[in-house]
Design an enzyme around this catalytic site. Sequence first.
Site, PDB file in Angstrom:
ATOM      1  N   LYS A  55       0.731  -1.235   0.064  1.00 24.02           N
ATOM      2  CA  LYS A  55       0.127   0.182  -0.091  1.00 24.02           C
ATOM      3  C   LYS A  55       0.865   1.154  -0.024  1.00 24.02           C
ATOM      4  O   LYS A  55       2.232   1.320   0.233  1.00 24.02           O
ATOM      5  CB  LYS A  55      -0.893  -0.025   1.416  1.00 24.02           C
ATOM      6  CG  LYS A  55      -1.878  -1.179   1.081  1.00 24.02           C
ATOM      7  CD  LYS A  55      -2.991  -1.110   2.317  1.00 24.02           C
ATOM      8  CE  LYS A  55      -3.910  -2.299   2.378  1.00 24.02           C
ATOM      9  NZ  LYS A  55      -5.215  -2.093   3.301  1.00 24.02           N
ATOM     10  N   TYR A  86     -12.162  -2.362  -3.967  1.00 19.42           N
ATOM     11  CA  TYR A  86     -12.907  -2.575  -2.705  1.00 19.42           C
ATOM     12  C   TYR A  86     -14.530  -2.541  -2.696  1.00 19.42           C
ATOM     13  O   TYR A  86     -14.956  -2.466  -1.471  1.00 19.42           O
ATOM     14  CB  TYR A  86     -12.466  -1.234  -1.951  1.00 19.42           C
ATOM     15  CG  TYR A  86     -10.799  -1.568  -1.391  1.00 19.42           C
ATOM     16  CD1 TYR A  86     -10.688  -2.899  -0.430  1.00 19.42           C
ATOM     17  CD2 TYR A  86      -9.976  -0.860  -1.212  1.00 19.42           C
ATOM     18  CE1 TYR A  86      -9.353  -3.149  -0.105  1.00 19.42           C
ATOM     19  CE2 TYR A  86      -8.637  -1.081  -0.990  1.00 19.42           C
ATOM     20  CZ  TYR A  86      -8.310  -2.227  -0.119  1.00 19.42           C
ATOM     21  OH  TYR A  86      -7.192  -2.392   0.586  1.00 19.42           O
ATOM     22  N   ARG A 134      -1.678 -14.122   4.209  1.00 25.39           N
ATOM     23  CA  ARG A 134      -2.305 -13.740   5.511  1.00 25.39           C
ATOM     24  C   ARG A 134      -1.474 -13.809   6.855  1.00 25.39           C
ATOM     25  O   ARG A 134      -1.786 -12.832   7.741  1.00 25.39           O
ATOM     26  CB  ARG A 134      -3.922 -14.045   5.494  1.00 25.39           C
ATOM     27  CG  ARG A 134      -4.651 -13.533   4.140  1.00 25.39           C
ATOM     28  CD  ARG A 134      -5.956 -13.927   4.554  1.00 25.39           C
ATOM     29  NE  ARG A 134      -6.894 -13.310   5.444  1.00 25.39           N
ATOM     30  CZ  ARG A 134      -7.197 -12.047   5.275  1.00 25.39           C
ATOM     31  NH1 ARG A 134      -7.162 -11.453   4.177  1.00 25.39           N
ATOM     32  NH2 ARG A 134      -8.120 -11.382   6.219  1.00 25.39           N
ATOM     33  N   ASN A 156      -2.008   0.135   6.812  1.00 24.59           N
ATOM     34  CA  ASN A 156      -1.592  -1.040   7.208  1.00 24.59           C
ATOM     35  C   ASN A 156      -0.733  -1.866   6.320  1.00 24.59           C
ATOM     36  O   ASN A 156      -0.486  -3.087   6.260  1.00 24.59           O
ATOM     37  CB  ASN A 156      -2.756  -1.898   7.738  1.00 24.59           C
ATOM     38  CG  ASN A 156      -3.803  -2.196   6.661  1.00 24.59           C
ATOM     39  OD1 ASN A 156      -3.617  -1.759   5.618  1.00 24.59           O
ATOM     40  ND2 ASN A 156      -4.718  -3.003   7.145  1.00 24.59           N
ATOM     41  N   HIS A 172      -2.128  -5.635   1.656  1.00 21.64           N
ATOM     42  CA  HIS A 172      -3.428  -6.320   1.613  1.00 21.64           C
ATOM     43  C   HIS A 172      -3.149  -7.756   1.006  1.00 21.64           C
ATOM     44  O   HIS A 172      -2.355  -7.964   0.254  1.00 21.64           O
ATOM     45  CB  HIS A 172      -4.167  -5.378   0.457  1.00 21.64           C
ATOM     46  CG  HIS A 172      -5.402  -6.163   0.144  1.00 21.64           C
ATOM     47  ND1 HIS A 172      -6.665  -6.211   0.708  1.00 21.64           N
ATOM     48  CD2 HIS A 172      -5.671  -6.881  -0.985  1.00 21.64           C
ATOM     49  CE1 HIS A 172      -7.598  -7.041   0.037  1.00 21.64           C
ATOM     50  NE2 HIS A 172      -6.936  -7.468  -0.840  1.00 21.64           N
ATOM     51  N   GLU A 200     -10.009 -10.272  -7.644  1.00 20.10           N
ATOM     52  CA  GLU A 200      -8.717  -9.130  -7.450  1.00 20.10           C
ATOM     53  C   GLU A 200      -7.703  -9.489  -8.522  1.00 20.10           C
ATOM     54  O   GLU A 200      -7.173  -8.683  -9.096  1.00 20.10           O
ATOM     55  CB  GLU A 200      -8.142  -9.359  -6.184  1.00 20.10           C
ATOM     56  CG  GLU A 200      -9.093  -8.858  -4.867  1.00 20.10           C
ATOM     57  CD  GLU A 200      -8.712  -8.851  -3.528  1.00 20.10           C
ATOM     58  OE1 GLU A 200      -7.454  -9.336  -3.314  1.00 20.10           O
ATOM     59  OE2 GLU A 200      -9.459  -8.472  -2.785  1.00 20.10           O
TER      60      GLU A 200
HETATM   61  P1  CMP Z   1      -7.478  -4.657   3.638  1.00 23.45           P
HETATM   62  O1  CMP Z   1      -6.812  -6.084   4.003  1.00 23.45           O
HETATM   63  O2  CMP Z   1      -6.914  -3.913   2.529  1.00 23.45           O
HETATM   64  O3  CMP Z   1      -8.900  -4.716   3.535  1.00 23.45           O
HETATM   65  C1  CMP Z   1     -10.002  -3.693   3.615  1.00 23.45           C
HETATM   66  C2  CMP Z   1      -9.121  -2.594   4.285  1.00 23.45           C
HETATM   67  O4  CMP Z   1     -10.032  -1.730   5.113  1.00 23.45           O
HETATM   68  C3  CMP Z   1      -8.086  -3.144   5.531  1.00 23.45           C
HETATM   69  O5  CMP Z   1      -6.975  -3.660   4.998  1.00 23.45           O
HETATM   70  C4  CMP Z   1      -8.128  -1.870   6.352  1.00 23.45           C
HETATM   71  O6  CMP Z   1      -6.743  -1.281   5.997  1.00 23.45           O
HETATM   72  C5  CMP Z   1      -9.283  -1.241   6.224  1.00 23.45           C
HETATM   73  N1  CMP Z   1     -10.095  -1.132   7.374  1.00 23.45           N
HETATM   74  C6  CMP Z   1     -10.807  -2.254   8.083  1.00 23.45           C
HETATM   75  N2  CMP Z   1     -11.366  -1.958   8.969  1.00 23.45           N
HETATM   76  C7  CMP Z   1     -11.329  -0.587   9.051  1.00 23.45           C
HETATM   77  C8  CMP Z   1     -11.785   0.541   9.811  1.00 23.45           C
HETATM   78  N3  CMP Z   1     -12.462   0.160  10.940  1.00 23.45           N
HETATM   79  N4  CMP Z   1     -11.582   1.854   9.826  1.00 23.45           N
HETATM   80  C9  CMP Z   1     -10.793   2.211   8.649  1.00 23.45           C
HETATM   81  N5  CMP Z   1     -10.247   1.442   7.597  1.00 23.45           N
HETATM   82  C10 CMP Z   1     -10.480  -0.076   8.117  1.00 23.45           C
END
Ligand code: CMP
Length: 138
Positions: free
Chosen positions: A9, A49, A85, A112, A115, A126
């Site tokens: 990311k 998404y 994961r 984070n 993904h 995806e």
């Molecule tokens: P990802 O694995 O990319 O899948 C969806 C993303 O949404 C997740 O990682 C987080 O970065 C984001 N995400 C999930 N929950 C929240 C939340 N409560 N608030 C903001 N972002 C979120």
Amino acid sequence: MEETVALIKPDAVERNLIGKIVERIESNGLEVAAMKLVSLTKKEAEGFYKVHAARPFYGELTEYISSGPIVALVLRGENAITKWRDLMGATNPENAEPGTIRKDFAVNLEKNSVHGSDSPESVSYELPFFFSAMEVVK
Ligand code: CMP
């Protein structure tokens, strides 16, 4: 052999962590079958998404993932979905196990760093989102 989709990311690309993250992939039994550096438009991010479209964080999430370049990869290996994961760690870095990518590199729940597809169905959506059949090595 299973395939999964990984994203590095914007927060990780910006901090020059591409190499460190790919190193973890390659040294943990996963093979890179495709890889590209791309910038998503907001519309493309919303498409990627769309499974989260009803979530309150959808706007922020799609704004963030389209805020800078990302790296998209296809990873291949035995149990690649679960393996990737596990290497990533929990979505929220505060809950991630020591030694995981998110524990070591992530900034917060939004930033984070990585993904990963969460199921074979997600991979089916995806993978062709980012790659044509010709771009994935056999
Ligand atoms: P990802 O694995 O990319 O899948 C969806 C993303 O949404 C997740 O990682 C987080 O970065 C984001 N995400 C999930 N929950 C929240 C939340 N409560 N608030 C903001 N972002 C979120």
